[in-house]
Every structure is written in structure tokens, then in C-alpha cells.
Design an enzyme around this catalytic site. Structure first.
Site, PDB file in Angstrom:
ATOM      1  N   THR A 112     -11.473 -22.122   4.094  1.00 52.12           N
ATOM      2  CA  THR A 112     -10.853 -22.831   5.215  1.00 52.12           C
ATOM      3  C   THR A 112     -10.458 -24.257   4.858  1.00 52.12           C
ATOM      4  O   THR A 112      -9.503 -24.794   5.430  1.00 52.12           O
ATOM      5  CB  THR A 112     -11.803 -22.846   6.428  1.00 52.12           C
ATOM      6  OG1 THR A 112     -13.060 -23.401   6.041  1.00 52.12           O
ATOM      7  CG2 THR A 112     -12.021 -21.437   6.946  1.00 52.12           C
ATOM      8  N   CYS A 113     -11.171 -24.892   3.935  1.00 56.89           N
ATOM      9  CA  CYS A 113     -10.812 -26.259   3.547  1.00 56.89           C
ATOM     10  C   CYS A 113      -9.423 -26.322   2.915  1.00 56.89           C
ATOM     11  O   CYS A 113      -8.765 -27.369   2.933  1.00 56.89           O
ATOM     12  CB  CYS A 113     -11.832 -26.832   2.566  1.00 56.89           C
ATOM     13  SG  CYS A 113     -13.451 -27.152   3.305  1.00 56.89           S
ATOM     14  N   PHE A 114      -8.991 -25.193   2.340  1.00 57.70           N
ATOM     15  CA  PHE A 114      -7.708 -25.156   1.648  1.00 57.70           C
ATOM     16  C   PHE A 114      -6.706 -24.246   2.368  1.00 57.70           C
ATOM     17  O   PHE A 114      -5.661 -23.918   1.803  1.00 57.70           O
ATOM     18  CB  PHE A 114      -7.912 -24.685   0.210  1.00 57.70           C
ATOM     19  CG  PHE A 114      -8.886 -25.535  -0.557  1.00 57.70           C
ATOM     20  CD1 PHE A 114      -8.521 -26.798  -1.012  1.00 57.70           C
ATOM     21  CD2 PHE A 114     -10.183 -25.105  -0.773  1.00 57.70           C
ATOM     22  CE1 PHE A 114      -9.425 -27.589  -1.705  1.00 57.70           C
ATOM     23  CE2 PHE A 114     -11.093 -25.892  -1.462  1.00 57.70           C
ATOM     24  CZ  PHE A 114     -10.712 -27.153  -1.927  1.00 57.70           C
TER      25      PHE A 114
END
Length: 271
Positions: A237-239
Site C-alpha cells: 500500500t505504501c507504493f
């Protein structure tokens, strides 16, 4: 909230129009607040309770007085009179309209303090004149993003890692996404990015851990755990990355995507 607005970060935070109007217009927005003007939007349960009192002919059994229960600074419940000797004044059929009006006024005064503090904190980072051109609806879009998901815009602003947009799984993915409901699309977007909403400017302004980050479909051929029999899609999710397994058919991929739509946002299969 102000930090999120300045950085373009979306908040999954439903904010009623009256609160947003406060940020745009100032403290006086509660001056015309009333039983039939704003109460249901801000506190639907209170509106329902007061409406029952207005419609009821059995107030004698309720043992109501012209007072309002609140929590003090220590979290202790206290009774606040709504008028002189309000705690000793019973609510009856002939004065129930006065009671409802005083209750709404008292609630508005109580809400005004934290709302003014919220407004002041926002304006420390975003001057009032910078918010002035926005309507309440426009400000809601700026804070929470678009309420609907445009598949064409999503596809146009997608990058690919370890695969091509012409690979069968990628073609199948967009076909499946086009058949999903808005709710299903939002859940899949949340699984891959952590948010159910799209920036007001569209997917081209999607943010990740380090700033603007395009949505990415990734595949890892060979001995990747994604390619084990029955493996489910995973996400970073961070990317803003959705990692697809190799599948034998559109129906196979569709079944696996629907599993993560139903259960993935509850916390498993993230990486």
C-alpha cells in the site's frame, strides 16, 4: 486535516456540510442553527429524540426537565439547566416546543467551542482567504476525494512492473474491474493503496509513501510465492502496488480478486 489538504493526502473522514461551512464562513454559521435547520445533519440521533418529544403525548411518564446532561472536564456526568430553575421545571405538552428550542440552542453553544478550535487550527496552516473560493461540497472533495471511481482514468494512470499492459492477466484485470460495482472497486483500491477514494484531480495525483505514486500492477514470474497454486493477489500500500498471481483464466483471476475485495481490507495478504 489542514496538513492532509496541503499535502494532497485523502482522509476517509465523513464531514458534514455544516462543519465544512464553518471552515469557510466562520463562527457565525451556528447563529441560524435550529431544529429544522442543520440539526439532523450534525446530530441525527438528537434530532430523532427531540422529534419524538415533539410528537409524543406521553411526556409525563418521561420525567424530563429543562436540563441537559453533559460530561465535564473530568468525564463526570453533570446536569446543566437550560433556563432559570430548569432542573425543577418539568417538560409537558404545553412547553415542549420551548424545551426543544432551548436544547438545540444549548447544543449549538456547546459545539461552537470545539468547532472554532478546529477552524483556528486549520487556518494556522491554510489562511481563510485561501479556502474562501471553495464551496462546502468542493472542500469535501478536496479532503476526501472523488466519490466515484473512473476505470478509464485508473487504467490511463497505471504503471506496470514485471509485466505489460498486453499480458493476459492485465487485460483480464481491467475487464473484471469494469464489471465491478463502485463499492467493490473502492474496496479493491483500498486493498492496493490504503484508501477508498480518488484525489479530486484523478488517479494522476494519487499519493504514496514518498509523494506522488502512480498505481502499479506488478507480476513476478517464476518461483514467486504469488505463483503457487491458489495464491491470492497481495499489495504494497505504501507504493500503491497490486501484485497479481499468474492465472489460467479470467474466471480464475476474478475469483481471487473477489476474495481480496471481500476479505483483503481486514488485514491479511498485505506485504
Amino acid at each position: 486535516m489542514a496538513v492532509a489538504i496541503r499535502k494532497g493526502q485523502l482522509l476517509s473522514l465523513p464531514i458534514v456540510s455544516r462543519i465544512l461551512t464553518l471552515l469557510l464562513q466562520g463562527e457565525e454559521m451556528l447563529d441560524d442553527f435550529g431544529f429544522d435547520d442543520g440539526l439532523e445533519e450534525v446530530d441525527p440521533m438528537l434530532k430523532k429524540s427531540l422529534q419524538w418529544i415533539m410528537d409524543s403525548n406521553e411526556l409525563a411518564d418521561m420525567d424530563l426537565s429543562f436540563s441537559m446532561d453533559m460530561l465535564d472536564e473530568r468525564g463526570q456526568r453533570v446536569s446543566i439547566p437550560l433556563c432559570d430553575d430548569g432542573s425543577d421545571k418539568p417538560v409537558i405538552a404545553s412547553n415542549k416546543q420551548d424545551y426543544v428550542a432551548l436544547m438545540v440552542q444549548a447544543k449549538a453553544r456547546h459545539w461552537a467551542i470545539p468547532l472554532a478550535e478546529l477552524r483556528a487550527s486549520v487556518h494556522k496552516l491554510i489562511p481563510a482567504e485561501h479556502l474562501a473560493p471553495f464551496s462546502a461540497n468542493e472542500l469535501e472533495l478536496l479532503i476526501s476525494g472523488l466519490p466515484t471511481i473512473d476505470v478509464d482514468d485508473w487504467r490511463e494512470h497505471t504503471e506496470y512492473r514485471g509485466c505489460l499492459d498486453s499480458d493476459k492477466e492485465c487485460i483480464w484485470f481491467w475487464e473484471i474491474l469494469g464489471r465491478m460495482t463502485q463499492e467493490q472497486r473502492a474496496l479493491l483500491l483500498q486493498f492496493a493503496t490504503g484508501t477508498t477514494r480518488v484525489p479530486i484531480q484523478g488517479f494522476g495525483q494519487l499519493y504514496g509513501y514518498s509523494g506522488l505514486q502512480m498505481f502499479t500492477i506488478a507480476m513476478f514470474p517464476g518461483c514467486s510465492p504469488l505463483n503457487l497454486a491458489g495464491a491470492l493477489p497481495t499489495s504494497s500500500t505504501c507504493f500503491n502496488m497490486l501484485k497479481l498471481p499468474q492465472c489460467s483464466s479470467l474466471e480464475d483471476l476474478e475469483e481471487r480478486l473477489h476474495v481480496v475485495v471481500r476479505h483483503g481490507c481486514e488485514g491479511f495478504s498485505f506485504s
